[in-house]
Design a protein around this motif. Structure first.
Motif, PDB file in Angstrom:
ATOM      1  N   MET A  34     136.512  73.336 -12.210  1.00 57.60           N
ATOM      2  CA  MET A  34     135.182  72.954 -12.684  1.00 57.60           C
ATOM      3  C   MET A  34     134.494  72.022 -11.695  1.00 57.60           C
ATOM      4  O   MET A  34     133.282  72.116 -11.488  1.00 57.60           O
ATOM      5  CB  MET A  34     135.267  72.302 -14.067  1.00 57.60           C
ATOM      6  CG  MET A  34     135.701  73.246 -15.164  1.00 57.60           C
ATOM      7  SD  MET A  34     134.732  74.764 -15.248  1.00 57.60           S
ATOM      8  CE  MET A  34     133.152  74.127 -15.677  1.00 57.60           C
ATOM      9  N   LEU A  35     135.240  71.117 -11.086  1.00 59.06           N
ATOM     10  CA  LEU A  35     134.654  70.232 -10.077  1.00 59.06           C
ATOM     11  C   LEU A  35     134.133  71.025  -8.892  1.00 59.06           C
ATOM     12  O   LEU A  35     133.063  70.726  -8.353  1.00 59.06           O
ATOM     13  CB  LEU A  35     135.686  69.218  -9.598  1.00 59.06           C
ATOM     14  CG  LEU A  35     135.609  67.850 -10.229  1.00 59.06           C
ATOM     15  CD1 LEU A  35     136.761  66.989  -9.765  1.00 59.06           C
ATOM     16  CD2 LEU A  35     134.313  67.180  -9.946  1.00 59.06           C
ATOM     17  N   MET A  36     134.877  72.037  -8.482  1.00 57.68           N
ATOM     18  CA  MET A  36     134.419  72.860  -7.367  1.00 57.68           C
ATOM     19  C   MET A  36     133.137  73.598  -7.744  1.00 57.68           C
ATOM     20  O   MET A  36     132.178  73.646  -6.964  1.00 57.68           O
ATOM     21  CB  MET A  36     135.493  73.856  -6.940  1.00 57.68           C
ATOM     22  CG  MET A  36     135.099  74.651  -5.719  1.00 57.68           C
ATOM     23  SD  MET A  36     136.450  75.605  -5.066  1.00 57.68           S
ATOM     24  CE  MET A  36     137.380  74.307  -4.301  1.00 57.68           C
ATOM     25  N   MET A  37     133.104  74.147  -8.952  1.00 56.27           N
ATOM     26  CA  MET A  37     131.897  74.844  -9.397  1.00 56.27           C
ATOM     27  C   MET A  37     130.708  73.881  -9.519  1.00 56.27           C
ATOM     28  O   MET A  37     129.594  74.204  -9.084  1.00 56.27           O
ATOM     29  CB  MET A  37     132.155  75.524 -10.743  1.00 56.27           C
ATOM     30  CG  MET A  37     133.058  76.731 -10.647  1.00 56.27           C
ATOM     31  SD  MET A  37     133.488  77.438 -12.244  1.00 56.27           S
ATOM     32  CE  MET A  37     131.921  77.657 -13.016  1.00 56.27           C
ATOM     33  N   LEU A  38     130.937  72.711 -10.106  1.00 56.97           N
ATOM     34  CA  LEU A  38     129.868  71.718 -10.218  1.00 56.97           C
ATOM     35  C   LEU A  38     129.372  71.283  -8.848  1.00 56.97           C
ATOM     36  O   LEU A  38     128.167  71.096  -8.641  1.00 56.97           O
ATOM     37  CB  LEU A  38     130.359  70.499 -11.002  1.00 56.97           C
ATOM     38  CG  LEU A  38     130.489  70.657 -12.504  1.00 56.97           C
ATOM     39  CD1 LEU A  38     131.277  69.497 -13.094  1.00 56.97           C
ATOM     40  CD2 LEU A  38     129.130  70.761 -13.149  1.00 56.97           C
ATOM     41  N   GLY A  39     130.287  71.125  -7.912  1.00 52.62           N
ATOM     42  CA  GLY A  39     129.894  70.741  -6.563  1.00 52.62           C
ATOM     43  C   GLY A  39     129.001  71.775  -5.906  1.00 52.62           C
ATOM     44  O   GLY A  39     127.964  71.444  -5.321  1.00 52.62           O
ATOM     45  N   VAL A  40     129.371  73.030  -6.005  1.00 55.20           N
ATOM     46  CA  VAL A  40     128.563  74.102  -5.410  1.00 55.20           C
ATOM     47  C   VAL A  40     127.194  74.182  -6.085  1.00 55.20           C
ATOM     48  O   VAL A  40     126.162  74.302  -5.417  1.00 55.20           O
ATOM     49  CB  VAL A  40     129.315  75.453  -5.489  1.00 55.20           C
ATOM     50  CG1 VAL A  40     128.411  76.602  -5.112  1.00 55.20           C
ATOM     51  CG2 VAL A  40     130.543  75.425  -4.591  1.00 55.20           C
ATOM     52  N   ILE A  41     127.176  74.110  -7.410  1.00 48.46           N
ATOM     53  CA  ILE A  41     125.898  74.155  -8.142  1.00 48.46           C
ATOM     54  C   ILE A  41     125.013  72.982  -7.745  1.00 48.46           C
ATOM     55  O   ILE A  41     123.809  73.148  -7.499  1.00 48.46           O
ATOM     56  CB  ILE A  41     126.145  74.182  -9.662  1.00 48.46           C
ATOM     57  CG1 ILE A  41     126.735  75.530 -10.071  1.00 48.46           C
ATOM     58  CG2 ILE A  41     124.856  73.912 -10.436  1.00 48.46           C
ATOM     59  CD1 ILE A  41     127.241  75.577 -11.501  1.00 48.46           C
ATOM     60  N   ASN A  42     125.598  71.785  -7.659  1.00 51.26           N
ATOM     61  CA  ASN A  42     124.803  70.619  -7.273  1.00 51.26           C
ATOM     62  C   ASN A  42     124.274  70.736  -5.852  1.00 51.26           C
ATOM     63  O   ASN A  42     123.144  70.325  -5.579  1.00 51.26           O
ATOM     64  CB  ASN A  42     125.613  69.334  -7.431  1.00 51.26           C
ATOM     65  CG  ASN A  42     125.586  68.814  -8.846  1.00 51.26           C
ATOM     66  OD1 ASN A  42     124.624  69.016  -9.575  1.00 51.26           O
ATOM     67  ND2 ASN A  42     126.638  68.130  -9.227  1.00 51.26           N
ATOM     68  N   ILE A  43     125.061  71.272  -4.946  1.00 52.87           N
ATOM     69  CA  ILE A  43     124.589  71.456  -3.571  1.00 52.87           C
ATOM     70  C   ILE A  43     123.422  72.445  -3.544  1.00 52.87           C
ATOM     71  O   ILE A  43     122.388  72.191  -2.905  1.00 52.87           O
ATOM     72  CB  ILE A  43     125.740  71.915  -2.654  1.00 52.87           C
ATOM     73  CG1 ILE A  43     126.736  70.775  -2.452  1.00 52.87           C
ATOM     74  CG2 ILE A  43     125.206  72.398  -1.307  1.00 52.87           C
ATOM     75  CD1 ILE A  43     128.030  71.185  -1.769  1.00 52.87           C
ATOM     76  N   ILE A  44     123.552  73.565  -4.235  1.00 54.65           N
ATOM     77  CA  ILE A  44     122.488  74.576  -4.245  1.00 54.65           C
ATOM     78  C   ILE A  44     121.212  74.022  -4.864  1.00 54.65           C
ATOM     79  O   ILE A  44     120.118  74.141  -4.292  1.00 54.65           O
ATOM     80  CB  ILE A  44     122.959  75.847  -4.979  1.00 54.65           C
ATOM     81  CG1 ILE A  44     124.033  76.552  -4.162  1.00 54.65           C
ATOM     82  CG2 ILE A  44     121.786  76.783  -5.264  1.00 54.65           C
ATOM     83  CD1 ILE A  44     124.742  77.672  -4.900  1.00 54.65           C
ATOM     84  N   TYR A  45     121.328  73.412  -6.043  1.00 54.98           N
ATOM     85  CA  TYR A  45     120.140  72.873  -6.696  1.00 54.98           C
ATOM     86  C   TYR A  45     119.598  71.649  -5.976  1.00 54.98           C
ATOM     87  O   TYR A  45     118.399  71.383  -6.020  1.00 54.98           O
ATOM     88  CB  TYR A  45     120.422  72.579  -8.165  1.00 54.98           C
ATOM     89  CG  TYR A  45     120.394  73.820  -9.003  1.00 54.98           C
ATOM     90  CD1 TYR A  45     119.194  74.406  -9.374  1.00 54.98           C
ATOM     91  CD2 TYR A  45     121.569  74.443  -9.400  1.00 54.98           C
ATOM     92  CE1 TYR A  45     119.164  75.560 -10.135  1.00 54.98           C
ATOM     93  CE2 TYR A  45     121.554  75.597 -10.155  1.00 54.98           C
ATOM     94  CZ  TYR A  45     120.345  76.144 -10.519  1.00 54.98           C
ATOM     95  OH  TYR A  45     120.321  77.294 -11.262  1.00 54.98           O
ATOM     96  N   GLY A  46     120.458  70.899  -5.306  1.00 56.23           N
ATOM     97  CA  GLY A  46     119.983  69.774  -4.505  1.00 56.23           C
ATOM     98  C   GLY A  46     119.139  70.238  -3.333  1.00 56.23           C
ATOM     99  O   GLY A  46     118.076  69.674  -3.056  1.00 56.23           O
ATOM    100  N   ILE A  47     119.593  71.274  -2.648  1.00 52.83           N
ATOM    101  CA  ILE A  47     118.814  71.828  -1.539  1.00 52.83           C
ATOM    102  C   ILE A  47     117.488  72.380  -2.050  1.00 52.83           C
ATOM    103  O   ILE A  47     116.437  72.196  -1.424  1.00 52.83           O
ATOM    104  CB  ILE A  47     119.631  72.907  -0.801  1.00 52.83           C
ATOM    105  CG1 ILE A  47     120.802  72.250  -0.058  1.00 52.83           C
ATOM    106  CG2 ILE A  47     118.750  73.692   0.165  1.00 52.83           C
ATOM    107  CD1 ILE A  47     121.808  73.227   0.512  1.00 52.83           C
ATOM    108  N   ALA A  48     117.520  73.027  -3.207  1.00 54.65           N
ATOM    109  CA  ALA A  48     116.281  73.550  -3.792  1.00 54.65           C
ATOM    110  C   ALA A  48     115.318  72.416  -4.153  1.00 54.65           C
ATOM    111  O   ALA A  48     114.105  72.540  -3.971  1.00 54.65           O
ATOM    112  CB  ALA A  48     116.593  74.388  -5.025  1.00 54.65           C
ATOM    113  N   ALA A  49     115.845  71.312  -4.649  1.00 48.43           N
ATOM    114  CA  ALA A  49     114.977  70.177  -5.002  1.00 48.43           C
ATOM    115  C   ALA A  49     114.421  69.502  -3.757  1.00 48.43           C
ATOM    116  O   ALA A  49     113.258  69.079  -3.738  1.00 48.43           O
ATOM    117  CB  ALA A  49     115.754  69.169  -5.843  1.00 48.43           C
TER     118      ALA A  49
END
Length: 142
Positions: A34-49
């Protein structure tokens, strides 16, 4: 009907202890995934933001700063969570506490970023709570 007996005596509660240890390993593995998935999601949405993508609410008012800042916060926390997943799998208490810190900070950041993407932020906060439970309640049993 024959019954075979082991020559080694079983200590009381050995099976229960083995089941608890197996359960702890399963929760720790869950936390890492779950941490790996959360990390990837946060990176993707962070770049989008950071790029001010159109799927964020455009006129949101944040408690602290703006969408660009929260994009950087999400991207940095995502990278830390990705690293924390591997530190959990490597074992040891330092990795566990590093992961707990990353998840706790991400939970706070998600609550502060609700104006930009409410459903995503609340969902990620819920996942953070699950990972915290896994790491705190079961992560110390190794």
């Amino acid at each position: 009907m024959s019954t075979t007996f082991s020559s080694e005596p079983q200590r009381p509660g050995a099976r229960a202890q083995a089941a608890v240890e197996e359960d702890g390993r399963a929760w720790t593995t869950f936390a890492g995934v779950m941490l790996m998935m959360l990390g990837v999601i946060n990176i993707i949405y962070g770049i989008a933001a950071i790029d001010s993508a159109n799927f964020y609410i455009s006129d949101a008012h944040y408690v602290i700063s703006d969408l660009n800042t929260w994009g950087w916060v999400a991207a940095i926390l995502g990278g830390a969570q990705f690293i924390a997943a591997f530190s959990i799998w490597a074992g040891g208490q330092v990795g566990r506490w590093f992961a707990i810190g990353c998840v706790a900070l991400n939970g706070i950041a998600q609550l502060l970023a609700i104006p930009g993407y409410p459903f995503l932020a609340i969902t990620l906060f819920g996942l953070d709570i699950l990972v915290l439970y896994a790491l705190i309640a079961h992560g110390g049993r190794r």
